[in-house]
Write a protein that holds these residues in place. Structure first.
Motif, mmCIF file in Angstrom:
data_model
loop_
_atom_site.group_PDB
_atom_site.id
_atom_site.type_symbol
_atom_site.label_atom_id
_atom_site.label_comp_id
_atom_site.label_asym_id
_atom_site.label_seq_id
_atom_site.Cartn_x
_atom_site.Cartn_y
_atom_site.Cartn_z
ATOM 1 N N PHE A 49 0.834 -1.204 0.000
ATOM 2 C CA PHE A 49 0.000 0.000 0.000
ATOM 3 C C PHE A 49 0.872 1.259 0.000
ATOM 4 C CE2 PHE A 49 -2.276 3.455 1.990
ATOM 5 C CZ PHE A 49 -3.529 3.401 1.390
ATOM 6 N N VAL A 50 1.836 1.312 0.900
ATOM 7 C CA VAL A 50 2.691 2.500 1.033
ATOM 8 C C VAL A 50 3.545 2.705 -0.212
ATOM 9 C CG1 VAL A 50 4.631 3.473 2.340
ATOM 10 C CG2 VAL A 50 2.698 2.461 3.547
ATOM 11 N N ALA A 51 4.090 1.618 -0.752
ATOM 12 C CA ALA A 51 4.934 1.738 -1.948
ATOM 13 C C ALA A 51 4.139 2.312 -3.121
ATOM 14 C CB ALA A 51 5.517 0.381 -2.316
ATOM 15 N N PHE A 52 2.930 1.828 -3.326
ATOM 16 C CA PHE A 52 2.137 2.302 -4.451
ATOM 17 C C PHE A 52 1.461 3.638 -4.153
ATOM 18 C CE2 PHE A 52 3.258 -1.585 -6.299
ATOM 19 C CZ PHE A 52 3.048 -1.451 -7.662
ATOM 20 N N PHE A 53 1.273 3.974 -2.890
ATOM 21 C CA PHE A 53 0.821 5.319 -2.538
ATOM 22 C C PHE A 53 1.895 6.323 -2.978
ATOM 23 C CE2 PHE A 53 0.210 9.086 -0.014
ATOM 24 C CZ PHE A 53 -1.170 9.214 0.091
ATOM 25 N N GLY A 76 -4.113 5.964 -12.891
ATOM 26 C CA GLY A 76 -4.656 4.761 -12.274
ATOM 27 C C GLY A 76 -4.470 3.527 -13.142
ATOM 28 N N ILE A 77 -4.734 3.660 -14.425
ATOM 29 C CA ILE A 77 -4.595 2.522 -15.340
ATOM 30 C C ILE A 77 -3.130 2.110 -15.468
ATOM 31 C CG2 ILE A 77 -4.798 1.825 -17.765
ATOM 32 C CD1 ILE A 77 -7.425 3.514 -17.797
ATOM 33 N N VAL A 78 -2.246 3.087 -15.640
ATOM 34 C CA VAL A 78 -0.807 2.779 -15.743
ATOM 35 C C VAL A 78 -0.315 2.126 -14.457
ATOM 36 C CG1 VAL A 78 1.498 3.834 -15.881
ATOM 37 C CG2 VAL A 78 -0.289 4.519 -17.485
ATOM 38 N N ARG A 96 9.286 -15.942 -4.182
ATOM 39 C CA ARG A 96 8.201 -14.972 -4.381
ATOM 40 C C ARG A 96 7.053 -15.630 -5.130
ATOM 41 N NH1 ARG A 96 8.834 -9.611 -2.296
ATOM 42 N NH2 ARG A 96 11.036 -9.288 -2.059
ATOM 43 N N VAL A 97 5.843 -15.182 -4.845
ATOM 44 C CA VAL A 97 4.666 -15.672 -5.563
ATOM 45 C C VAL A 97 3.733 -14.495 -5.844
ATOM 46 C CG1 VAL A 97 4.709 -18.008 -4.626
ATOM 47 C CG2 VAL A 97 3.491 -16.228 -3.407
ATOM 48 N N ALA A 98 2.990 -14.615 -6.919
ATOM 49 C CA ALA A 98 1.984 -13.601 -7.227
ATOM 50 C C ALA A 98 0.828 -13.758 -6.241
ATOM 51 C CB ALA A 98 1.489 -13.784 -8.658
ATOM 52 N N ASP A 99 0.303 -12.636 -5.782
ATOM 53 C CA ASP A 99 -0.782 -12.671 -4.800
ATOM 54 C C ASP A 99 -1.797 -11.602 -5.179
ATOM 55 O OD1 ASP A 99 -2.422 -12.814 -2.581
ATOM 56 O OD2 ASP A 99 -0.880 -12.245 -1.137
ATOM 57 N N ILE A 100 -3.036 -12.016 -5.372
ATOM 58 C CA ILE A 100 -4.092 -11.076 -5.755
ATOM 59 C C ILE A 100 -4.320 -10.026 -4.657
ATOM 60 C CG2 ILE A 100 -6.006 -12.471 -4.881
ATOM 61 C CD1 ILE A 100 -6.086 -10.484 -8.152
ATOM 62 N N MET A 101 -4.086 -10.398 -3.404
ATOM 63 C CA MET A 101 -4.256 -9.432 -2.318
ATOM 64 C C MET A 101 -3.147 -8.382 -2.328
ATOM 65 S SD MET A 101 -7.105 -10.200 -1.213
ATOM 66 C CE MET A 101 -7.219 -9.063 0.144
ATOM 67 N N ASP A 102 -1.960 -8.748 -2.793
ATOM 68 C CA ASP A 102 -0.903 -7.748 -2.971
ATOM 69 C C ASP A 102 -1.306 -6.763 -4.058
ATOM 70 O OD1 ASP A 102 0.654 -8.898 -1.030
ATOM 71 O OD2 ASP A 102 2.046 -9.870 -2.420
ATOM 72 N N PHE A 103 -1.883 -7.281 -5.134
ATOM 73 C CA PHE A 103 -2.379 -6.406 -6.206
ATOM 74 C C PHE A 103 -3.461 -5.473 -5.670
ATOM 75 C CE2 PHE A 103 -5.614 -5.593 -9.462
ATOM 76 C CZ PHE A 103 -4.867 -4.855 -10.367
ATOM 77 N N ALA A 104 -4.345 -6.003 -4.830
ATOM 78 C CA ALA A 104 -5.401 -5.171 -4.238
ATOM 79 C C ALA A 104 -4.799 -4.075 -3.357
ATOM 80 C CB ALA A 104 -6.370 -6.038 -3.439
ATOM 81 N N SER A 107 -3.244 -1.450 -5.646
ATOM 82 C CA SER A 107 -4.286 -0.619 -6.258
ATOM 83 C C SER A 107 -4.889 0.348 -5.245
ATOM 84 C CB SER A 107 -5.382 -1.500 -6.858
ATOM 85 O OG SER A 107 -4.852 -2.327 -7.864
ATOM 86 N N ALA A 108 -5.122 -0.132 -4.042
ATOM 87 C CA ALA A 108 -5.688 0.733 -3.000
ATOM 88 C C ALA A 108 -4.741 1.888 -2.673
ATOM 89 C CB ALA A 108 -5.982 -0.082 -1.737
ATOM 90 N N GLY A 109 -3.451 1.596 -2.551
ATOM 91 C CA GLY A 109 -2.477 2.652 -2.291
ATOM 92 C C GLY A 109 -2.417 3.668 -3.416
#
Length: 140
Positions: A49-53, A76-78, A96-104, A107-109
């Motif tokens: 969250f913080v990184a993408f914020f 937002g799209i980029v 490492r693994v892909a995680d949909i919650m990490d993506f969420a 996106s939230a950040g």
């Protein structure tokens, strides 16, 4: 003193350089193999969250357009496209693994940064408009 938005290094705005460096740091940080015990014990989702914020805030700061919906929508799209690619490519890194919650969380950040930036811009513009009549009265 010159505002930070006008400072350039080799003809490139300092804010653009900061964005590039920050984005590279995020990429490298999310693609290093996981090593237990190095990072402080903070929620993985909070880190995302913080990184993408930060990424969203820098993208808002660097871009400029009179069409705010198009500008912020593009950011937002980029940002979300990068978040998806970032998660998918993490499968290629050991530990490492892909995680949909990490993506969420990414996106939230990102969208929180866009919302904060838009609200701050509205607030500053309102303050500027309210101050204009006061300046005009002082000049006359």
């Amino acid at each position: 003193m010159r505002p930070i938005t006008r400072i350039t290094i080799l003809g490139v705005r300092l804010a653009v350089i900061a964005l590039i460096v920050y984005w590279l740091l995020i990429f490298v940080g999310t693609h290093l193999p996981k090593v237990p015990g190095i990072a402080p014990q903070v929620s993985d989702k909070l880190k995302h969250f913080v990184a993408f914020f930060g990424l969203g805030a820098l993208l808002c700061y660097v871009t400029n357009s009179r069409h705010l919906v198009r500008r912020f929508g593009t950011i937002g799209i980029v940002g979300m496209t990068y978040a998806a690619l970032d998660e998918l490519t993490q499968n290629l890194v050991r530990g490492r693994v892909a995680d949909i919650m990490d993506f969420a969380a990414d996106s939230a950040g990102l969208w929180c940064a866009i919302a904060c930036y838009a609200l701050a811009r509205i607030f500053v513009e309102r303050q500027r408009r309210m101050a204009e009549p006061l300046r005009e009265n002082r000049l006359t």
